[in-house]
Scaffold this motif. Structure first.
Motif, mmCIF file in Angstrom:
data_model
loop_
_atom_site.group_PDB
_atom_site.id
_atom_site.type_symbol
_atom_site.label_atom_id
_atom_site.label_comp_id
_atom_site.label_asym_id
_atom_site.label_seq_id
_atom_site.Cartn_x
_atom_site.Cartn_y
_atom_site.Cartn_z
ATOM 1 N N ALA A 40 37.874 13.320 -16.730
ATOM 2 C CA ALA A 40 37.594 13.612 -15.318
ATOM 3 C C ALA A 40 38.157 12.528 -14.404
ATOM 4 N N GLU A 41 38.317 11.293 -14.933
ATOM 5 C CA GLU A 41 38.890 10.205 -14.151
ATOM 6 C C GLU A 41 40.390 10.054 -14.383
ATOM 7 N N GLY A 42 40.987 10.984 -15.162
ATOM 8 C CA GLY A 42 42.427 10.996 -15.335
ATOM 9 C C GLY A 42 42.950 10.093 -16.416
ATOM 10 N N GLU A 43 42.100 9.697 -17.350
ATOM 11 C CA GLU A 43 42.521 8.784 -18.409
ATOM 12 C C GLU A 43 42.677 9.535 -19.733
ATOM 13 N N GLY A 44 43.627 9.054 -20.566
ATOM 14 C CA GLY A 44 43.825 9.648 -21.876
ATOM 15 C C GLY A 44 44.626 10.931 -21.807
ATOM 16 N N GLY A 45 44.811 11.563 -22.959
ATOM 17 C CA GLY A 45 45.563 12.808 -23.010
ATOM 18 C C GLY A 45 45.195 13.598 -24.247
ATOM 19 N N ASP A 46 44.874 14.857 -24.051
ATOM 20 C CA ASP A 46 44.466 15.731 -25.150
ATOM 21 C C ASP A 46 45.274 17.017 -25.038
ATOM 22 N N ASN A 97 45.799 23.275 -8.956
ATOM 23 C CA ASN A 97 44.381 23.104 -9.245
ATOM 24 C C ASN A 97 44.038 21.732 -9.842
ATOM 25 N N ALA A 98 44.998 21.065 -10.463
ATOM 26 C CA ALA A 98 44.714 19.812 -11.173
ATOM 27 C C ALA A 98 44.113 18.765 -10.238
ATOM 28 N N GLY A 99 43.097 18.065 -10.731
ATOM 29 C CA GLY A 99 42.481 17.018 -9.922
ATOM 30 C C GLY A 99 41.615 16.105 -10.767
ATOM 31 N N ILE A 100 41.370 14.911 -10.239
ATOM 32 C CA ILE A 100 40.497 13.953 -10.906
ATOM 33 C C ILE A 100 39.524 13.379 -9.892
ATOM 34 N N LEU A 101 38.508 12.698 -10.381
ATOM 35 C CA LEU A 101 37.524 12.017 -9.546
ATOM 36 C C LEU A 101 37.394 10.569 -9.975
ATOM 37 N N ARG A 102 37.282 9.693 -9.007
ATOM 38 C CA ARG A 102 36.878 8.304 -9.267
ATOM 39 C C ARG A 102 35.971 7.894 -8.114
ATOM 40 N N SER A 110 38.251 0.303 -5.307
ATOM 41 C CA SER A 110 39.446 -0.489 -5.564
ATOM 42 C C SER A 110 40.702 0.281 -5.164
ATOM 43 N N GLU A 111 41.779 -0.455 -4.970
ATOM 44 C CA GLU A 111 43.046 0.193 -4.660
ATOM 45 C C GLU A 111 43.511 1.041 -5.834
ATOM 46 N N VAL A 112 43.183 0.612 -7.048
ATOM 47 C CA VAL A 112 43.558 1.375 -8.247
ATOM 48 C C VAL A 112 42.896 2.752 -8.222
ATOM 49 N N ASP A 113 41.609 2.804 -7.906
ATOM 50 C CA ASP A 113 40.897 4.084 -7.863
ATOM 51 C C ASP A 113 41.363 4.940 -6.694
ATOM 52 N N TRP A 114 41.665 4.310 -5.572
ATOM 53 C CA TRP A 114 42.201 5.033 -4.415
ATOM 54 C C TRP A 114 43.535 5.685 -4.780
ATOM 55 N N ARG A 115 44.416 4.884 -5.335
ATOM 56 C CA ARG A 115 45.768 5.356 -5.630
ATOM 57 C C ARG A 115 45.776 6.441 -6.712
ATOM 58 N N ALA A 116 44.954 6.280 -7.748
ATOM 59 C CA ALA A 116 44.950 7.239 -8.853
ATOM 60 C C ALA A 116 44.561 8.629 -8.384
ATOM 61 N N ASN A 156 31.259 13.921 2.116
ATOM 62 C CA ASN A 156 30.361 13.590 1.018
ATOM 63 C C ASN A 156 30.374 12.085 0.832
ATOM 64 N N PHE A 157 29.311 11.564 0.236
ATOM 65 C CA PHE A 157 29.221 10.135 -0.007
ATOM 66 C C PHE A 157 30.114 9.718 -1.175
ATOM 67 N N GLY A 158 30.647 8.513 -1.099
ATOM 68 C CA GLY A 158 31.299 7.891 -2.238
ATOM 69 C C GLY A 158 32.590 8.536 -2.684
ATOM 70 N N GLN A 159 33.271 9.249 -1.788
ATOM 71 C CA GLN A 159 34.483 9.961 -2.194
ATOM 72 C C GLN A 159 35.618 9.796 -1.176
ATOM 73 N N ALA A 160 35.814 8.610 -0.678
ATOM 74 C CA ALA A 160 36.862 8.397 0.329
ATOM 75 C C ALA A 160 38.233 8.791 -0.203
ATOM 76 N N ASN A 161 38.494 8.470 -1.477
ATOM 77 C CA ASN A 161 39.789 8.816 -2.074
ATOM 78 C C ASN A 161 39.930 10.327 -2.243
ATOM 79 N N TYR A 162 38.925 10.944 -2.847
ATOM 80 C CA TYR A 162 38.938 12.386 -3.104
ATOM 81 C C TYR A 162 38.966 13.183 -1.801
ATOM 82 N N ASN A 163 38.099 12.805 -0.853
ATOM 83 C CA ASN A 163 38.027 13.543 0.413
ATOM 84 C C ASN A 163 39.320 13.418 1.211
#
Length: 301
Positions: A40-46, A97-102, A110-116, A156-163
């Motif tokens: 859900a945070e965009g890490e790994g690959g399956d 449709n693809a998306g992730i949340l951090r 962090s800038e890393v979470d914003w950018r991802a 929504n709270f806590g989702q500046a990057n996503y929003n």
């Protein structure tokens, strides 16, 4: 409704994307099932989610191929469209449709979470859409269906990057609709309400938050797919530049920002007259700070 059409669905290995891919195939489309297989945070690959959906479509007599690229990678995004043309000869619709949340509170993000999140949720749709645009332009047809969010449209709270990404999707979709209308290309947005891996991360500590989560659990991902199929089809040839939301058995049409009040001073404005005259006059029309749960506060049926 999609007989002989070719549809790309990103993030189609699970959740909403999976249901969209399955219904597109059921309605006659050949489907490129794209899924990076990340968390859900965009890490790994399956590789299994995308391949499992393809196998399900093929077992039911449909046509599908898996693509495992990340939409945030320019070469990967291009490969998604190239796979459609390579395997099925054309591309008719793109479902971003693809998306992730951090999720993080803004002052702790962090800038890393914003950018991802921006790279997947906003850059990704741009890159995939850009790869499809030359084919749409040449054939004088095509449909983009992008996924926004009520959290982005309302808050929504806590989702500046996503929003930020999900509001950016609205601007991207509208620009595509304007720029490519002359070529018969359409672009629309959907804000989905559905229980998925991403919404499962919503905090559920207070009674109100727990009630919201229970509401979401009644909204299955399959409820989103019919609107997507229609917007991807020729039946929606007159629909472009719109923002929809799906909440269980309800479909909403969202408004877009337009001026609602004006005030004129013949001698111009100063900072002082803005404070003394304009703000008091406009205050009754200011919108309150709200979360999506404040606006959509009733039980879905």
């Amino acid at each position: 409704m999609l007989r002989d059409r070719v549809v790309v669905v990103t993030g189609a290995g699970r959740g909403i994307g999976r249901e969209i891919a399955l219904l597109c195939a059921q309605e006659g489309a050949a489907v490129v099932v794209n899924d990076f297989g990340g968390s859900a945070e965009g890490e790994g690959g399956d590789t299994n989610p995308a391949r499992d959906v393809v196998n399900e479509i093929v077992a039911a007599g449909g046509k599908a191929v898996a693509n495992l690229a990340s939409v945030s990678d320019p070469a990967g995004a291009t490969s998604i469209i190239e796979d459609a043309v390579k395997h099925f000869g054309r591309i008719d619709a793109v479902v971003n449709n693809a998306g992730i949340l951090r999720d993080r509170i803004f002052h702790k993000m962090s800038e890393v979470d914003w950018r991802a999140v921006l790279e997947t949720n906003l850059y990704g749709p741009f890159l995939v859409s850009k790869a499809a645009a030359p084919y749409f332009k040449e054939q004088k047809s095509g449909s983009f269906v992008h996924f926004s969010s009520a959290s982005g449209l309302i808050g929504n709270f806590g989702q500046a990057n996503y929003n930020s990404a999900k509001m950016g999707i609205v601007g991207l979709s509208n620009s595509i609709a304007l720029d490519m209308e002359r070529f018969g290309v359409r672009s629309n947005c959907i804000a989905p309400f559905a229980w998925s891996r991403l919404t499962a991360t919503i905090p559920a500590e207070t009674d109100a938050e727990k009630l919201r989560v229970e509401r979401l659990k009644t909204m299955t991902a399959a409820k989103i797919a019919p609107l997507v199929v229609c917007l991807a089809s020729d039946s929606a040839h007159c629909v472009t530049g719109q923002i929809f939301a799906v909440r269980k058995n309800e479909i909403f049409l969202f408004s877009v920002p337009r001026p609602i009040r004006s005030m004129h001073r013949s001698d111009g404005w100063t900072a002082e007259t803005v404070a003394s005259d304009l703000i008091p006059a406009f205050r009754s029309s200011f919108h309150p700070l709200e979360r999506s749960a404040d606006v959509f506060c009733w039980d879905p049926v």
